[in-house]
Write an enzyme that holds these catalytic residues in place. Sequence first.
Site, PDB file in Angstrom:
ATOM      1  N   ARG A 122       0.817  -1.216   0.000  1.00  0.00           N
ATOM      2  CA  ARG A 122       0.000   0.000   0.000  1.00  0.00           C
ATOM      3  C   ARG A 122       0.853   1.270   0.000  1.00  0.00           C
ATOM      4  O   ARG A 122       0.423   2.310  -0.495  1.00  0.00           O
ATOM      5  CB  ARG A 122      -0.911   0.017   1.233  1.00  0.00           C
ATOM      6  CG  ARG A 122      -2.065  -0.947   1.146  1.00  0.00           C
ATOM      7  CD  ARG A 122      -2.740  -1.048   2.486  1.00  0.00           C
ATOM      8  NE  ARG A 122      -1.755  -1.331   3.533  1.00  0.00           N
ATOM      9  CZ  ARG A 122      -2.011  -1.405   4.824  1.00  0.00           C
ATOM     10  NH1 ARG A 122      -3.230  -1.208   5.247  1.00  0.00           N
ATOM     11  NH2 ARG A 122      -1.059  -1.674   5.696  1.00  0.00           N
ATOM     12  N   LYS A 133       3.682 -18.996   5.320  1.00  0.00           N
ATOM     13  CA  LYS A 133       3.100 -19.555   6.529  1.00  0.00           C
ATOM     14  C   LYS A 133       2.649 -18.424   7.445  1.00  0.00           C
ATOM     15  O   LYS A 133       3.161 -17.321   7.301  1.00  0.00           O
ATOM     16  CB  LYS A 133       4.098 -20.475   7.230  1.00  0.00           C
ATOM     17  CG  LYS A 133       5.120 -19.747   8.115  1.00  0.00           C
ATOM     18  CD  LYS A 133       5.854 -20.703   9.020  1.00  0.00           C
ATOM     19  CE  LYS A 133       6.324 -19.998  10.267  1.00  0.00           C
ATOM     20  NZ  LYS A 133       7.130 -20.750  11.177  1.00  0.00           N
ATOM     21  N   HIS A 188       9.987 -23.079   4.461  1.00  0.00           N
ATOM     22  CA  HIS A 188      11.357 -22.841   4.003  1.00  0.00           C
ATOM     23  C   HIS A 188      12.330 -23.908   4.487  1.00  0.00           C
ATOM     24  O   HIS A 188      13.416 -24.054   3.945  1.00  0.00           O
ATOM     25  CB  HIS A 188      11.837 -21.427   4.379  1.00  0.00           C
ATOM     26  CG  HIS A 188      12.103 -21.245   5.834  1.00  0.00           C
ATOM     27  ND1 HIS A 188      11.138 -20.883   6.713  1.00  0.00           N
ATOM     28  CD2 HIS A 188      13.235 -21.372   6.551  1.00  0.00           C
ATOM     29  CE1 HIS A 188      11.651 -20.804   7.921  1.00  0.00           C
ATOM     30  NE2 HIS A 188      12.937 -21.093   7.860  1.00  0.00           N
ATOM     31  N   LYS A 197      16.082 -26.055   2.527  1.00  0.00           N
ATOM     32  CA  LYS A 197      17.445 -26.101   3.065  1.00  0.00           C
ATOM     33  C   LYS A 197      18.240 -27.209   2.380  1.00  0.00           C
ATOM     34  O   LYS A 197      17.741 -28.308   2.160  1.00  0.00           O
ATOM     35  CB  LYS A 197      17.410 -26.346   4.579  1.00  0.00           C
ATOM     36  CG  LYS A 197      16.959 -25.123   5.379  1.00  0.00           C
ATOM     37  CD  LYS A 197      16.949 -25.434   6.860  1.00  0.00           C
ATOM     38  CE  LYS A 197      16.391 -24.276   7.656  1.00  0.00           C
ATOM     39  NZ  LYS A 197      17.297 -23.146   7.740  1.00  0.00           N
ATOM     40  N   GLU A 227      16.392 -22.801  19.106  1.00  0.00           N
ATOM     41  CA  GLU A 227      16.739 -21.412  18.798  1.00  0.00           C
ATOM     42  C   GLU A 227      17.265 -20.737  20.060  1.00  0.00           C
ATOM     43  O   GLU A 227      16.823 -21.067  21.162  1.00  0.00           O
ATOM     44  CB  GLU A 227      15.498 -20.644  18.329  1.00  0.00           C
ATOM     45  CG  GLU A 227      14.863 -21.181  17.065  1.00  0.00           C
ATOM     46  CD  GLU A 227      13.598 -20.400  16.721  1.00  0.00           C
ATOM     47  OE1 GLU A 227      13.661 -19.565  15.815  1.00  0.00           O
ATOM     48  OE2 GLU A 227      12.571 -20.609  17.376  1.00  0.00           O
ATOM     49  N   ASP A 282       3.625 -22.922  15.444  1.00  0.00           N
ATOM     50  CA  ASP A 282       4.646 -22.179  14.712  1.00  0.00           C
ATOM     51  C   ASP A 282       5.760 -23.085  14.164  1.00  0.00           C
ATOM     52  O   ASP A 282       6.334 -22.790  13.126  1.00  0.00           O
ATOM     53  CB  ASP A 282       5.263 -21.116  15.641  1.00  0.00           C
ATOM     54  CG  ASP A 282       6.071 -20.084  14.881  1.00  0.00           C
ATOM     55  OD1 ASP A 282       5.539 -19.535  13.889  1.00  0.00           O
ATOM     56  OD2 ASP A 282       7.241 -19.826  15.257  1.00  0.00           O
ATOM     57  N   HIS A 307       7.360 -27.220  10.274  1.00  0.00           N
ATOM     58  CA  HIS A 307       8.770 -27.555  10.028  1.00  0.00           C
ATOM     59  C   HIS A 307       9.162 -28.944  10.555  1.00  0.00           C
ATOM     60  O   HIS A 307       9.737 -29.755   9.833  1.00  0.00           O
ATOM     61  CB  HIS A 307       9.681 -26.514  10.680  1.00  0.00           C
ATOM     62  CG  HIS A 307       9.402 -25.109  10.254  1.00  0.00           C
ATOM     63  ND1 HIS A 307       9.112 -24.777   8.955  1.00  0.00           N
ATOM     64  CD2 HIS A 307       9.366 -23.947  10.942  1.00  0.00           C
ATOM     65  CE1 HIS A 307       8.901 -23.473   8.878  1.00  0.00           C
ATOM     66  NE2 HIS A 307       9.054 -22.955  10.073  1.00  0.00           N
ATOM     67  N   LYS A 334      12.476 -21.903  22.033  1.00  0.00           N
ATOM     68  CA  LYS A 334      13.172 -20.620  21.950  1.00  0.00           C
ATOM     69  C   LYS A 334      14.047 -20.444  23.188  1.00  0.00           C
ATOM     70  O   LYS A 334      13.802 -21.060  24.209  1.00  0.00           O
ATOM     71  CB  LYS A 334      12.168 -19.482  21.869  1.00  0.00           C
ATOM     72  CG  LYS A 334      11.401 -19.495  20.553  1.00  0.00           C
ATOM     73  CD  LYS A 334      10.679 -18.203  20.333  1.00  0.00           C
ATOM     74  CE  LYS A 334      10.058 -18.176  18.947  1.00  0.00           C
ATOM     75  NZ  LYS A 334      11.041 -18.132  17.863  1.00  0.00           N
TER      76      LYS A 334
HETATM   77  P1  NAP Z   1       5.200  -7.300   7.555  1.00  0.00           P
HETATM   78  O1  NAP Z   1       6.585  -6.874   7.826  1.00  0.00           O
HETATM   79  O2  NAP Z   1       4.120  -6.845   8.463  1.00  0.00           O
HETATM   80  O3  NAP Z   1       4.863  -6.851   6.070  1.00  0.00           O
HETATM   81  C1  NAP Z   1       3.550  -6.898   5.557  1.00  0.00           C
HETATM   82  C2  NAP Z   1       3.561  -6.353   4.154  1.00  0.00           C
HETATM   83  O4  NAP Z   1       2.236  -6.386   3.664  1.00  0.00           O
HETATM   84  C3  NAP Z   1       4.057  -4.926   4.041  1.00  0.00           C
HETATM   85  O5  NAP Z   1       4.800  -4.792   2.858  1.00  0.00           O
HETATM   86  C4  NAP Z   1       2.756  -4.133   3.954  1.00  0.00           C
HETATM   87  O6  NAP Z   1       3.024  -2.921   3.311  1.00  0.00           O
HETATM   88  C5  NAP Z   1       1.902  -5.084   3.120  1.00  0.00           C
HETATM   89  N1  NAP Z   1       0.455  -4.886   3.291  1.00  0.00           N
HETATM   90  C6  NAP Z   1      -0.240  -4.799   4.442  1.00  0.00           C
HETATM   91  N2  NAP Z   1      -1.547  -4.614   4.187  1.00  0.00           N
HETATM   92  C7  NAP Z   1      -1.681  -4.591   2.839  1.00  0.00           C
HETATM   93  C8  NAP Z   1      -2.775  -4.452   1.956  1.00  0.00           C
HETATM   94  N3  NAP Z   1      -4.022  -4.264   2.398  1.00  0.00           N
HETATM   95  N4  NAP Z   1      -2.541  -4.470   0.634  1.00  0.00           N
HETATM   96  C9  NAP Z   1      -1.296  -4.659   0.152  1.00  0.00           C
HETATM   97  N5  NAP Z   1      -0.216  -4.805   0.933  1.00  0.00           N
HETATM   98  C10 NAP Z   1      -0.402  -4.774   2.262  1.00  0.00           C
HETATM   99  O7  NAP Z   1       5.061  -8.905   7.505  1.00  0.00           O
HETATM  100  P2  NAP Z   1       6.216  -9.968   7.195  1.00  0.00           P
HETATM  101  O8  NAP Z   1       6.935 -10.262   8.456  1.00  0.00           O
HETATM  102  O9  NAP Z   1       6.994  -9.531   6.009  1.00  0.00           O
HETATM  103  O10 NAP Z   1       5.358 -11.265   6.863  1.00  0.00           O
HETATM  104  C11 NAP Z   1       4.721 -11.463   5.632  1.00  0.00           C
HETATM  105  C12 NAP Z   1       4.183 -12.875   5.568  1.00  0.00           C
HETATM  106  O11 NAP Z   1       5.262 -13.786   5.683  1.00  0.00           O
HETATM  107  C13 NAP Z   1       3.222 -13.235   6.702  1.00  0.00           C
HETATM  108  O12 NAP Z   1       2.279 -14.165   6.235  1.00  0.00           O
HETATM  109  C14 NAP Z   1       4.124 -13.931   7.726  1.00  0.00           C
HETATM  110  O13 NAP Z   1       3.410 -14.814   8.560  1.00  0.00           O
HETATM  111  C15 NAP Z   1       5.047 -14.667   6.785  1.00  0.00           C
HETATM  112  N6  NAP Z   1       6.349 -14.999   7.377  1.00  0.00           N
HETATM  113  C16 NAP Z   1       7.189 -14.009   7.783  1.00  0.00           C
HETATM  114  C17 NAP Z   1       8.420 -14.347   8.321  1.00  0.00           C
HETATM  115  C18 NAP Z   1       9.401 -13.287   8.752  1.00  0.00           C
HETATM  116  O14 NAP Z   1      10.495 -13.656   9.165  1.00  0.00           O
HETATM  117  N7  NAP Z   1       9.067 -12.019   8.685  1.00  0.00           N
HETATM  118  C19 NAP Z   1       8.789 -15.688   8.442  1.00  0.00           C
HETATM  119  C20 NAP Z   1       7.917 -16.677   7.999  1.00  0.00           C
HETATM  120  C21 NAP Z   1       6.702 -16.313   7.458  1.00  0.00           C
HETATM  121  P3  NAP Z   1       2.044  -1.634   3.410  1.00  0.00           P
HETATM  122  O15 NAP Z   1       1.806  -1.412   4.870  1.00  0.00           O
HETATM  123  O16 NAP Z   1       2.807  -0.570   2.730  1.00  0.00           O
HETATM  124  O17 NAP Z   1       0.827  -2.016   2.696  1.00  0.00           O
END
Ligand code: NAP
Length: 489
Positions: free
Chosen positions: A51, A149, A179, A183, A217, A236, A241, A336
């Site tokens: 967004r 996930k 992921h 690995k 971890e 989680d 995993h 953890k």
């Molecule tokens: P995040 O940091 O909160 O990022 C969310 C993203 O979604 C941002 O780019 C946000 O940008 C965008 N977004 C939010 N609302 C939106 C909307 N209505 N339309 C379009 N874009 C929107 O989350 P994240 O940690 O990257 O995680 C993303 C996914 O990966 C999740 O499902 C999470 O469970 C999974 N995941 C993450 C990790 C990790 O290490 N981070 C690990 C495993 C899995 P804007 O606010 O600019 O829209």
Amino acid sequence: MVSRVIPVDPFDLVIFGGTGDLARRKILPGLFRRFCAGQMPPEARIIGAARSDIDVAAFRAMVAEATQEFGGGFTCETGTLEAFLEQIDYVAIDARGDQGWAELQEKMSGKGRVEAYYFSVSPALFGDLAERLQKWGMADQDARIVVEKPFGRDLETAQTLNATLATYFDEHQIYRIDHYLGKETVQNLMAVRFGNMLFEPLWNAQYVDHIQITVAETVGVGGRGEYYDKSGAMRDMVQNHLMQLLCLIAMEPPARFDPDAVRDEKLKVIRALDPVLPHHIIRGQYQAEPMNEANAPGYRTAVGDARSRTESFIALKTHISNWRWAGTPFYLRTGKRMSARSSEITVVFKETPHSIFAEDAGRHRNVLSIRLQPNEGITLGVTIKEPGPGGMRLVDVPLDMTFADALGEEGADQVDAYERLIMDVIRGNQTLFMRGDEVEAAWAWTDPIIEGWEARNDVPKPYDSGSDGPTDSTELMRRDGREWRKVSL
Ligand code: NAP
């Protein structure tokens, strides 16, 4: 050893959530590494979508920063960061509104290229994205979606999500990421099992005493406290995993290394898992104790709930009711703030049926240990004679195959899981992705365990940060005359 990098076909990869944490830490730096390895064709485009109302230049600046910060210091052999950034685009889009979709459609209108859409956003938006991709004509038969996930939080929500995605995409178009499956060592597990004659004849209840899987971890919940507290280690880590690792270690040899053959065998393992008895599972919650960070808070402080009953540690014993594994326990452990960051699968073989050596030669068992991280590699513990005079004393020594040592630089410079999996999406290879029925079967096994805790108001046992979990976890093994492998670097 010469590295073999096979370039993939030209592609357009849209990363919904392109400005988010996962995109910045894993997806974008990973793509840069593939670019540097010469795998990403010059025609390929990566389109960030979120967004945030930023222009392409601002997004490229963010990508540049992310590749520097999280790229992991490596040499770019085939181009420059500037050349990579040229292939990056951005669209401001709202998954829940109409903003940006016409622009994205316009950008994706060129045919003859692989089209992939990475849903790196909250799972609450997965359905909205799928629906709008169809509405705007981007869900054709060749398009692929990559889903992060967590995939549901129980069987019912996973079924609903599967049904929603199935309204717009066929199963062959859906890539559910775990992921761990990307690995290097996890794939090596399959190579070791099915590429060698040595192990397979011994890979069963007759010769294997038990199997341990540990994913430890050192970090706590960090900034993910709110999310984690609604989830816990079972949802989680174990449901996905550890379950995937269990499947790969326990499955029957698939007829071919192809997506459905492999996933059919994994599914059979999950469906053959016994329910876990309440006294065969230990939940824990870490307590405050400075370890890596000064005065790191305990779990309840970190999540901001002094009465939280969510577990940050699980140890459990389960069995697989089939001919190969009947009677062989599988012990799973994850947590953890444990003593070291280490992921390891250990196959402990039975003792020889009869020892020809003196009684004081001791009890000896072969132990095959597959380390996923750190120091990826495989160690086989074998029993030999202790050198020197003094009779026949036996000693266990490791035959160590650390990949970095055995394979030189290439072994050390392994492709990150996310890079490999994204390239598999582009190649259209689903082998290392979870199928919908697999995910549902895993929830069907997990749900009754969680429901049991809820019904009993189960409170996790406290454990010290920097330890290896509650003492009950050690007891779980000791009762069976066994012990956990030491969690070590
Ligand atoms: P995040 O940091 O909160 O990022 C969310 C993203 O979604 C941002 O780019 C946000 O940008 C965008 N977004 C939010 N609302 C939106 C909307 N209505 N339309 C379009 N874009 C929107 O989350 P994240 O940690 O990257 O995680 C993303 C996914 O990966 C999740 O499902 C999470 O469970 C999974 N995941 C993450 C990790 C990790 O290490 N981070 C690990 C495993 C899995 P804007 O606010 O600019 O829209």
